[in-house]
Design a protein around this motif. Structure first.
Motif, mmCIF file in Angstrom:
data_model
loop_
_atom_site.group_PDB
_atom_site.id
_atom_site.type_symbol
_atom_site.label_atom_id
_atom_site.label_comp_id
_atom_site.label_asym_id
_atom_site.label_seq_id
_atom_site.Cartn_x
_atom_site.Cartn_y
_atom_site.Cartn_z
ATOM 1 N N LEU A 1 15.142 21.261 18.859
ATOM 2 C CA LEU A 1 14.620 22.572 18.566
ATOM 3 C C LEU A 1 15.660 23.442 17.980
ATOM 4 O O LEU A 1 16.605 23.882 18.732
ATOM 5 N N GLU A 2 15.545 23.688 16.789
ATOM 6 C CA GLU A 2 16.664 24.327 16.074
ATOM 7 C C GLU A 2 16.126 25.840 15.783
ATOM 8 O O GLU A 2 15.194 25.899 14.838
ATOM 9 N N GLN A 3 17.020 26.878 15.760
ATOM 10 C CA GLN A 3 16.586 27.984 15.548
ATOM 11 C C GLN A 3 16.566 28.506 14.081
ATOM 12 O O GLN A 3 15.841 29.188 13.661
ATOM 13 N N ALA A 4 17.585 27.759 13.425
ATOM 14 C CA ALA A 4 17.676 28.065 11.911
ATOM 15 C C ALA A 4 16.710 27.383 10.958
ATOM 16 O O ALA A 4 15.818 26.470 11.571
ATOM 17 N N GLU A 5 16.324 27.643 9.740
ATOM 18 C CA GLU A 5 15.393 27.289 9.113
ATOM 19 C C GLU A 5 15.444 25.950 8.567
ATOM 20 O O GLU A 5 14.739 25.253 8.245
ATOM 21 N N GLU A 6 16.929 25.331 8.613
ATOM 22 C CA GLU A 6 17.385 24.090 8.200
ATOM 23 C C GLU A 6 18.535 23.586 9.047
ATOM 24 O O GLU A 6 19.131 24.525 9.659
ATOM 25 N N PHE A 7 18.846 22.480 9.386
ATOM 26 C CA PHE A 7 19.883 21.858 10.175
ATOM 27 C C PHE A 7 21.111 21.915 8.779
ATOM 28 O O PHE A 7 21.096 21.584 7.720
ATOM 29 N N LYS A 8 22.063 22.841 9.401
ATOM 30 C CA LYS A 8 23.009 23.278 8.332
ATOM 31 C C LYS A 8 24.350 23.675 9.096
ATOM 32 O O LYS A 8 24.437 24.100 10.003
ATOM 33 N N GLU A 9 25.347 23.271 8.402
ATOM 34 C CA GLU A 9 26.760 23.434 9.001
ATOM 35 C C GLU A 9 27.401 24.549 8.156
ATOM 36 O O GLU A 9 26.966 24.479 6.976
ATOM 37 N N ILE A 10 28.364 25.222 8.456
ATOM 38 C CA ILE A 10 29.171 26.148 7.500
ATOM 39 C C ILE A 10 30.225 25.308 6.786
ATOM 40 O O ILE A 10 30.293 24.204 6.894
ATOM 41 N N GLY A 11 30.426 26.019 5.651
ATOM 42 C CA GLY A 11 31.132 25.445 4.572
ATOM 43 C C GLY A 11 32.626 25.507 5.054
ATOM 44 O O GLY A 11 33.626 26.204 4.897
ATOM 45 N N ALA A 12 33.274 24.274 6.044
ATOM 46 C CA ALA A 12 34.613 24.398 6.401
ATOM 47 C C ALA A 12 34.821 23.133 6.920
ATOM 48 O O ALA A 12 33.782 22.410 7.139
ATOM 49 N N GLY A 13 35.969 22.588 6.980
ATOM 50 C CA GLY A 13 36.416 21.405 7.672
ATOM 51 C C GLY A 13 36.418 21.273 9.000
ATOM 52 O O GLY A 13 36.536 22.222 9.605
ATOM 53 N N ILE A 14 36.494 20.097 9.558
ATOM 54 C CA ILE A 14 36.578 19.810 11.076
ATOM 55 C C ILE A 14 37.360 18.570 11.225
ATOM 56 O O ILE A 14 37.290 17.542 10.601
#
Ligand code: FAD
Length: 411
Positions: free
Chosen positions: A36-49
């Motif tokens: 169950l995800e609150q956002a409208e899509e599964f999405k990560e922010i634009g940055a590195g890890i």
């Protein structure tokens, strides 16, 4: 393998790195999952890890290594520089000797690429149901199962629940109830640039950290070298909350006005920065209650100075799945065992991350001492990260992860 047919799912609250990896790891054990995800899509922010050797072992367990290799970049080293004098403090190679020691690579990846690889694997499983726009508002442990109600009024029933809902976790407030996270007073600005827009003399296939007083700047190549990632951190008590909003370039440049010319020039390359107020919490040992447990930042949020919050969430997911398999249908026992196996490891990373923040941002005598001590480090000798990057008893043993070729950059 547990019989999957007609079993109620485990409810996974939150579809970030921790939640989707949990879903995947549980599906590998034959367990049905509802994310169950609150956002409208599964999405990560634009940055590195950054991805340590410890997380590559988990990718091997999850069958994701080759797909991560396709997207990641593999720096040839980590260089620390003093951002006042521009001198190199220490240059640590990620080479064959590093690989011999940790038997897995060190990589960096765009967060969107990381999440997409995990998401694609989840989509291929018929045991995983993925639901977006589902903000969980209330949860209930009925003794024989769990119920989640969303803000929009939908109800989900499951056999158990894993709260993977991050720093501001709703599930944590239900089972721990310790209020807001600790505001560190450290602010991060992040940006990603095409490699062509990054100055040629700094187009280097390594992670470079410019350590300054109450500040640092990190840059490294991403996505096979096509992009460059920048993270800037400075101390400021101006903010209490905030993430993924735009930063104030005037404040940034004023915090770095006494730094060396290369650092000031590099910061000018970015027009729009995204901002995060960095927070953590003190470690706890009880993050499980009945059929509900926590994972990742919801359980043990940490500052980013060891680059391990996401890595820990992925380790948690693998450990949790192992314990559920080992404890059959007894979720309560499995969750307690998982928590007991994980809390000291994650506590160590939470606390050491704070220490590394002090080291990066040292001033005065502390800075001099840092430069002297770190100059003596080598990955193989004086500085040993085995406690973090090495095998862990609670995780499946992985003897070797293939070593990818270092990322080459066009000059
Ligand atoms: C500047 C910075 C640099 C970092 N660098 C690194 C690094 O190099 N390496 C590393 O390993 N880690 C790094 N981290 C840490 C890493 O980003 C986090 O530890 C990681 O994202 C935690 O993943 P998570 O899935 O637990 O939580 P999150 O990524 O926060 O995901 C939580 C998810 O839950 C959803 N959610 C929240 N509430 C609800 C609700 N009520 N109902 C449904 N869904 C909900 C959210 O929308 C989100 O999708 C860094 C962090 C920062 C700030």
């Amino acid at each position: 393998m547990i019989e999957a047919a007609s079993k109620p799912p485990i409810l996974v609250v939150g579809g970030g790195i921790g939640g989707l990896t949990t879903a995947l790891a549980l599906s590998h054990k034959g367990i049905p999952v509802q994310v169950l995800e609150q956002a409208e899509e599964f999405k990560e922010i634009g940055a590195g890890i950054q991805l340590g050797p410890n997380v590559f072992r988990m990718f091997e367990v999850l069958g994701l290594t080759q797909r991560m290799f396709r997207w990641a970049a593999f720096p040839e080293g980590l260089e620390l520089r003093d951002s006042i004098t521009a001198e190199t403090i220490v240059n640590m190679k990620i080479d064959a000797r590093f690989y011999e020691k940790y038997r897995a690579p060190y990589g960096v990846i765009h967060r969107a690429d990381l999440l997409n690889v995990i998401l694609e694997a989840c989509r291929k499983s018929n045991l995983i149901k993925l639901a977006t726009s589902q903000k969980v508002a209330t949860i209930d442990d009925t003794g024989s199962g769990v119920v989640a109600k969303t803000e929009a009024g939908e109800t989900y029933m499951g056999a158990a629940m894993v709260g993977c809902d991050g720093l501001w976790s709703t599930v944590r407030q239900h089972i721990v109830g310790d209020g807001k996270p600790v505001v560190s007073g450290h602010i991060a600005y992040r940006a990603v640039l095409p490699t062509a827009d990054w100055p040629k003399e700094y187009r280097l296939p390594k992670m470079i950290v410019w350590c300054g007083e109450k500040t640092h700047l990190v840059h490294y190549p991403l996505r096979r070298g096509e992009l460059f990632n920048l993270v800037v951190v400075f101390h400021s008590d101006r903010y209490e909350e905030g993430w993924d909003t735009y930063g104030d370039p005037a404040e940034l440049h004023s915090r770095f006005r006494d730094k060396c010319e290369p650092v000031r020039t590099l910061l000018q390359k970015v027009n729009a920065w995204k901002m995060w107020v960095l927070c953590d919490r003190p470690p706890i040992k009880d993050w499980t209650k009945g059929r509900i447990t926590l994972l990742g930042d919801a359980a043990h949020p940490m500052l980013q100075y060891l680059a391990q919050g996401g890595n820990m969430a992925i380790e948690d997911a693998v450990c949790l799945a192992e314990q559920i398999e080992a404890n059959g249908k007894d979720y309560e026992a499995a969750f307690r065992k998982y928590q007991d196996l994980r809390y000291l490891r994650t506590a160590r990373v939470q606390l050491m991350a704070r220490v590394f923040g002090e080291v990066y941002h040292a001033s005065g005598v502390n800075r001099e001492l840092r430069n002297k001590v770190l100059a003596e480090w080598t990955v193989q000798g004086g500085f040993d990260m085995s406690w973090l990057y090495g095998e862990q008893p609670e995780l499946p043993r992985v003897d070797n992860v293939p070593m990818p070729a270092p990322t080459l950059l066009d000059a």
